[in-house]
Design a protein around this motif. Sequence first.
Motif, mmCIF file in Angstrom:
data_model
loop_
_atom_site.group_PDB
_atom_site.id
_atom_site.type_symbol
_atom_site.label_atom_id
_atom_site.label_comp_id
_atom_site.label_asym_id
_atom_site.label_seq_id
_atom_site.Cartn_x
_atom_site.Cartn_y
_atom_site.Cartn_z
ATOM 1 N N ALA A 1 -11.409 -9.043 3.850
ATOM 2 C CA ALA A 1 -10.390 -8.085 3.417
ATOM 3 C C ALA A 1 -9.377 -7.827 4.533
ATOM 4 O O ALA A 1 -8.167 -7.811 4.304
ATOM 5 C CB ALA A 1 -11.055 -6.769 2.990
ATOM 6 N N HIS A 3 -7.188 -10.841 4.940
ATOM 7 C CA HIS A 3 -6.224 -10.919 3.839
ATOM 8 C C HIS A 3 -5.084 -9.916 4.060
ATOM 9 O O HIS A 3 -3.917 -10.237 3.869
ATOM 10 C CB HIS A 3 -6.939 -10.647 2.521
ATOM 11 N N LEU A 4 -5.433 -8.714 4.490
ATOM 12 C CA LEU A 4 -4.400 -7.705 4.759
ATOM 13 C C LEU A 4 -3.485 -8.134 5.903
ATOM 14 O O LEU A 4 -2.281 -7.914 5.855
ATOM 15 C CB LEU A 4 -5.047 -6.355 5.079
ATOM 16 N N VAL A 15 -0.756 -10.442 4.720
ATOM 17 C CA VAL A 15 0.332 -9.873 3.907
ATOM 18 C C VAL A 15 1.027 -8.693 4.590
ATOM 19 O O VAL A 15 1.883 -8.044 3.989
ATOM 20 C CB VAL A 15 -0.169 -9.438 2.513
ATOM 21 N N TRP A 24 3.150 -3.986 -1.804
ATOM 22 C CA TRP A 24 2.210 -5.107 -1.802
ATOM 23 C C TRP A 24 1.004 -4.800 -0.916
ATOM 24 O O TRP A 24 -0.126 -5.100 -1.273
ATOM 25 C CB TRP A 24 2.926 -6.373 -1.335
ATOM 26 N N HIS A 78 -1.272 -2.489 -2.709
ATOM 27 C CA HIS A 78 -1.965 -3.255 -3.747
ATOM 28 C C HIS A 78 -3.142 -4.025 -3.142
ATOM 29 O O HIS A 78 -4.259 -3.995 -3.657
ATOM 30 C CB HIS A 78 -0.979 -4.209 -4.417
ATOM 31 N N GLU A 79 -2.891 -4.707 -2.034
ATOM 32 C CA GLU A 79 -3.934 -5.498 -1.393
ATOM 33 C C GLU A 79 -5.038 -4.605 -0.819
ATOM 34 O O GLU A 79 -6.208 -4.970 -0.832
ATOM 35 C CB GLU A 79 -3.344 -6.390 -0.295
ATOM 36 N N TRP A 80 -4.655 -3.441 -0.307
ATOM 37 C CA TRP A 80 -5.649 -2.518 0.225
ATOM 38 C C TRP A 80 -6.579 -2.051 -0.897
ATOM 39 O O TRP A 80 -7.796 -2.021 -0.734
ATOM 40 C CB TRP A 80 -4.968 -1.321 0.883
ATOM 41 N N TYR A 126 -7.240 -3.617 -3.650
ATOM 42 C CA TYR A 126 -8.004 -4.807 -4.031
ATOM 43 C C TYR A 126 -9.173 -5.014 -3.063
ATOM 44 O O TYR A 126 -10.310 -5.232 -3.469
ATOM 45 C CB TYR A 126 -7.042 -5.988 -4.014
ATOM 46 N N ALA A 127 -8.905 -4.921 -1.761
ATOM 47 C CA ALA A 127 -9.955 -5.082 -0.758
ATOM 48 C C ALA A 127 -10.976 -3.951 -0.865
ATOM 49 O O ALA A 127 -12.185 -4.183 -0.750
ATOM 50 C CB ALA A 127 -9.342 -5.122 0.645
#
Length: 115
Positions: free
Chosen positions: A74, A77-78, A81, A88, A91-93, A95-96
């Motif tokens: 995670a 991935h963060l 991005v 965004w 959103h990714e946070w 998701y993780a």
Amino acid sequence: FDFCFWGPRLSDIAQALLAFAFSFDEKPGEMAIAKFSTQCARSWLDGYSDHSPLEATELLLLPVALRHRTRAGALGHLRDVAEQAGKWVEHEWDYAAQQVTLVDAHSQALVGAAF
């Protein structure tokens, strides 16, 4: 395995379990919803153990290894991005965070039946 880590076999096992156990419901324009299948993870772990049984210490530490691999993935991935817009990143946070929550909720149950 797709790739292996330097270090204990448990890191590889955790990564492979996560690859088999996570799935995602994705709809265009909406945030993907992560799902964790204890059944898929248990099936993979049973198949692996048939060929190379896990030691008691590995079973005990498997929930920790799953959490570690999930959080490391995670964060990686963060980082990838981080240069994108705040929306965004949020959103990714989220998701993780879903993935971490699911692993925390299910990882102990995964090895519970093994004892």
